[in-house]
Enzyme design. Structure first.
Site, PDB file in Angstrom:
ATOM      1  N   ARG A   1      26.627 -12.915  21.340  1.00  0.00           N
ATOM      2  CA  ARG A   1      25.550 -13.463  20.506  1.00  0.00           C
ATOM      3  C   ARG A   1      24.237 -12.699  20.650  1.00  0.00           C
ATOM      4  NH1 ARG A   1      26.502 -19.471  22.542  1.00  0.00           N
ATOM      5  NH2 ARG A   1      27.509 -18.248  24.196  1.00  0.00           N
TER       6      ARG A   1
ATOM      7  N   ASN B   1      -0.550  23.359  33.265  1.00  0.00           N
ATOM      8  CA  ASN B   1       0.358  23.285  34.416  1.00  0.00           C
ATOM      9  C   ASN B   1       1.788  23.699  34.085  1.00  0.00           C
ATOM     10  OD1 ASN B   1       0.682  20.992  32.790  1.00  0.00           O
ATOM     11  ND2 ASN B   1       1.455  19.785  34.499  1.00  0.00           N
TER      12      ASN B   1
HETATM   13  C1  UD1 Z   1      30.050 -22.263  31.475  1.00  0.00           C
HETATM   14  C2  UD1 Z   1      30.786 -23.458  32.079  1.00  0.00           C
HETATM   15  C3  UD1 Z   1      30.180 -24.756  31.529  1.00  0.00           C
HETATM   16  C4  UD1 Z   1      28.698 -24.796  31.826  1.00  0.00           C
HETATM   17  C5  UD1 Z   1      28.004 -23.546  31.301  1.00  0.00           C
HETATM   18  C6  UD1 Z   1      26.572 -23.498  31.784  1.00  0.00           C
HETATM   19  C7  UD1 Z   1      33.106 -22.703  32.425  1.00  0.00           C
HETATM   20  C8  UD1 Z   1      34.495 -22.760  31.908  1.00  0.00           C
HETATM   21  N1  UD1 Z   1      32.188 -23.372  31.733  1.00  0.00           N
HETATM   22  O1  UD1 Z   1      30.280 -22.300  30.075  1.00  0.00           O
HETATM   23  O2  UD1 Z   1      30.821 -25.881  32.114  1.00  0.00           O
HETATM   24  O3  UD1 Z   1      28.111 -25.952  31.254  1.00  0.00           O
HETATM   25  O4  UD1 Z   1      28.651 -22.353  31.786  1.00  0.00           O
HETATM   26  O5  UD1 Z   1      25.859 -22.432  31.214  1.00  0.00           O
HETATM   27  O6  UD1 Z   1      32.870 -22.096  33.447  1.00  0.00           O
HETATM   28  N2  UD1 Z   1      32.012 -14.557  32.557  1.00  0.00           N
HETATM   29  C9  UD1 Z   1      32.701 -13.601  33.255  1.00  0.00           C
HETATM   30  N3  UD1 Z   1      34.020 -13.413  33.016  1.00  0.00           N
HETATM   31  C10 UD1 Z   1      34.696 -14.186  32.135  1.00  0.00           C
HETATM   32  C11 UD1 Z   1      33.994 -15.176  31.420  1.00  0.00           C
HETATM   33  C12 UD1 Z   1      32.657 -15.344  31.662  1.00  0.00           C
HETATM   34  O7  UD1 Z   1      32.125 -12.882  34.083  1.00  0.00           O
HETATM   35  O8  UD1 Z   1      35.897 -13.963  31.983  1.00  0.00           O
HETATM   36  C13 UD1 Z   1      30.583 -14.733  32.812  1.00  0.00           C
HETATM   37  C14 UD1 Z   1      29.746 -14.509  31.574  1.00  0.00           C
HETATM   38  O9  UD1 Z   1      29.354 -13.133  31.489  1.00  0.00           O
HETATM   39  C15 UD1 Z   1      28.546 -15.415  31.838  1.00  0.00           C
HETATM   40  C16 UD1 Z   1      29.128 -16.535  32.685  1.00  0.00           C
HETATM   41  O10 UD1 Z   1      30.359 -16.073  33.191  1.00  0.00           O
HETATM   42  O11 UD1 Z   1      27.533 -14.766  32.582  1.00  0.00           O
HETATM   43  C17 UD1 Z   1      29.348 -17.826  31.896  1.00  0.00           C
HETATM   44  O12 UD1 Z   1      30.306 -17.599  30.885  1.00  0.00           O
HETATM   45  P1  UD1 Z   1      30.188 -18.276  29.462  1.00  0.00           P
HETATM   46  O13 UD1 Z   1      31.342 -17.845  28.652  1.00  0.00           O
HETATM   47  O14 UD1 Z   1      28.811 -18.082  28.923  1.00  0.00           O
HETATM   48  O15 UD1 Z   1      30.407 -19.829  29.853  1.00  0.00           O
HETATM   49  P2  UD1 Z   1      29.893 -21.084  29.059  1.00  0.00           P
HETATM   50  O16 UD1 Z   1      30.716 -21.265  27.841  1.00  0.00           O
HETATM   51  O17 UD1 Z   1      28.413 -20.981  28.903  1.00  0.00           O
HETATM   52 CA    CA Z   2      26.719 -19.255  28.917  1.00  0.00          CA
END
Ligand code: UD1
Ligand code: CA
Length: 453
Positions: A15, A385
């Site tokens: 996004r 320089n």
């Molecule tokens: C996650 C939580 C959710 C919480 C929210 C808070 C899970 C399943 N859900 O959701 O409960 O309310 O954060 O912001 O954990 N990332 C990785 N590898 C992956 C997937 C993600 O490193 O395979 C990292 C992303 O880069 C990011 C973070 O994990 O920095 C969170 O991932 P994202 O997909 O944004 O999770 P949310 O849907 O926000």
């Molecule tokens: Ca997130």
């Protein structure tokens, strides 16, 4: 007790609509992931592992050796990201914090509170939670009849009743490390996003009678997770007003806090006045009773006391006491400006040591130079320089007077008390006390004006 941290930073951040990985986008000129790392460090968490994947090299270039790294080649979910750390952490005693690389506002105080809460309640997992009337797209915290945390349901998997729950998962947790890695392999990806959710570990822990608890965050703004550019700007506004408020409370005047941008690692001493539209970033330190701005940018710069910088751009320099810089001056790459110097309008300096009471008041370029005390650099003086291949040094000793519009062709040395006549191009060293003059002698052609017309 040894506390590890895993920073989840492998995602692309779709996004953001960016070619860069999300976590290296900057807030107050500092990459988001570095905010997270420094906040952990301030809370005495030192063994930091970043899980990286998308454009991993770009993340490493920014983070350098401030973290260890684990690769997650395919981003199959937050639980899958944790699995990748097993080589380093499995079977180790201690605690492990899990935090996202896109939540730069979770403060060191909050991390400390989370650790304290966890230890005090002897939990196996403590989730940092928040409460909102509408908990948006966060995962919901489900508690049993006795108020014990039973599981987390992701927004996309939640039913209507679950969506009505106000308590949500901020994405930051602290675990007993052994328990985390004993259970992490049991996750499945049978859910709406076909991902291995870290959040599913909570239900596994509940079923095995491990103690899980939520620690409710005091300041909800800390949870801001940056997913798009608008939130990036919002997070910067929130952090900036937090920093500005602290500075004002500590005795710094900000004429217009809304247009004053000061990074989280900057220090400013009392009775300094920051005028509008000023940016101070990096590891800058500003002393007492200075005036900075308007319209100035200082990066990684030290200013001692009582100095005034207006309309100035200063990068990686040291400016000592009672110095005046600007308006419209640029100093860069390791200039050292000693006490009581005056650097006026349209002056640029690079890699220059400029000693006490010397002046360059107008329209000059000094690069790769060492300038002594009480030197007057006349308007339009240029150090030549660069010969097209290499940079050369100019040395100007104490008490030298350089007339206007002089070129000093480096390498060159002008010894103390020498005088350079205006308009001279200096090509060989000038001895002590002597005058150097090198310009075409003026001729007068009488009655030329009428013939010319
Ligand atoms: C996650 C939580 C959710 C919480 C929210 C808070 C899970 C399943 N859900 O959701 O409960 O309310 O954060 O912001 O954990 N990332 C990785 N590898 C992956 C997937 C993600 O490193 O395979 C990292 C992303 O880069 C990011 C973070 O994990 O920095 C969170 O991932 P994202 O997909 O944004 O999770 P949310 O849907 O926000
Ligand atoms: Ca997130």
């Amino acid at each position: 007790m040894k506390i590890n941290a895993i920073i989840l930073a492998a995602g692309k951040g779709t996004r953001m609509k960016s070619n860069l990985p999300k976590v290296i986008h900057r807030i107050l000129d500092k990459p988001m992931i570095m905010h997270v790392i420094d906040n952990l460090r301030k809370a005495d968490v030192s063994n930091i592992i970043s899980v990286i994947g998308y454009e991993a090299d770009k993340v490493k270039d920014v983070v350098k050796d401030n973290s260890r790294y684990v690769m997650q080649e395919e981003q199959l979910g937050t639980g899958h990201a944790i699995m990748q750390c097993a080589d380093i952490l499995k079977n180790k005693d201690g605690l492990t914090i899990v935090i996202c690389g896109d939540t730069p506002l979770i403060s060191a105080d909050t991390i400390r509170d989370l650790i304290d809460h966890h230890l005090r309640h002897e939990n196996s997992c403590t989730i940092l939670t928040g409460e909102l009337d509408d908990a948006l797209q966060y995962g919901r915290i489900i508690r049993d009849k006795n108020g014990i945390v039973k599981k987390i349901v992701e927004y996309k998997d939640a039913d209507e009743k679950e969506l009505a729950i106000n308590e949500f998962n901020t994405g930051t947790y602290i675990f007993d490390n052994k328990v985390l890695f004993d259970l992490i392999d049991l996750l499945s990806n049978d859910n709406a996003q076909n991902e291995y959710y870290l959040t599913d570990i909570i239900e596994l822990m509940y079923n095995q009678k491990y103690k899980v608890d939520g620690c409710i965050l005091k300041d909800l703004k800390e949870t801001i997770g940056v997913n798009d550019r608008a939130t990036l700007a919002y997070a910067q506004r929130v952090l900036s007003s937090r920093i500005n408020r602290k500075l004002m409370d500590s005795g710094v005047t900000l004429i217009d806090p809304r247009t004053t941008y000061i990074g989280p690692d900057v220090t400013i001493d009392i009775d300094t006045i920051i005028r509008p539209n000023t940016h101070i970033y990096g590891n800058s330190r500003i002393g007492k009773e200075c005036i900075i701005g308007p319209n100035s940018e200082l990066i990684d710069t030290i200013v001692l006391n009582n100095s005034e910088l207006t309309y100035a751009h200063v990068y990686d320099c040291t400016i000592k006491n009672n110095v005046k810089v600007g308006p419209f001056a640029r100093l860069r790459q390791n200039c050292i400006i000693e006490d009581e110097v005056k650097i006026g309008n349209f002056v640029e300096m690079k890699k220059t040591i400029f000693s006490s009471r010397s002046k360059a008041a107008h329209l000059s370029y000094l690069g790769d130079s060492i300038v002594g005390e009480d030197v007057n650099v006349g308007c339009g003086t240029i150090t030549v320089n660069y010969d097209g291949k290499n940079k050369h040094q100019t040395i100007i000793e104490d008490n030298v007077f350089i007339g206007c519009n002089s070129n000093l062709i480096a390498p060159i040395k002008i010894e103390s008390d020498a005088v350079i006549a205006a308009g001279t191009t200096i090509t060989s060293d000038v001895p002590k006390e002597s005058l150097a003059i090198g310009r075409v002698r003026q001729e007068i052609k009488e009655d030329f004006g009428s013939r010319f017309k």
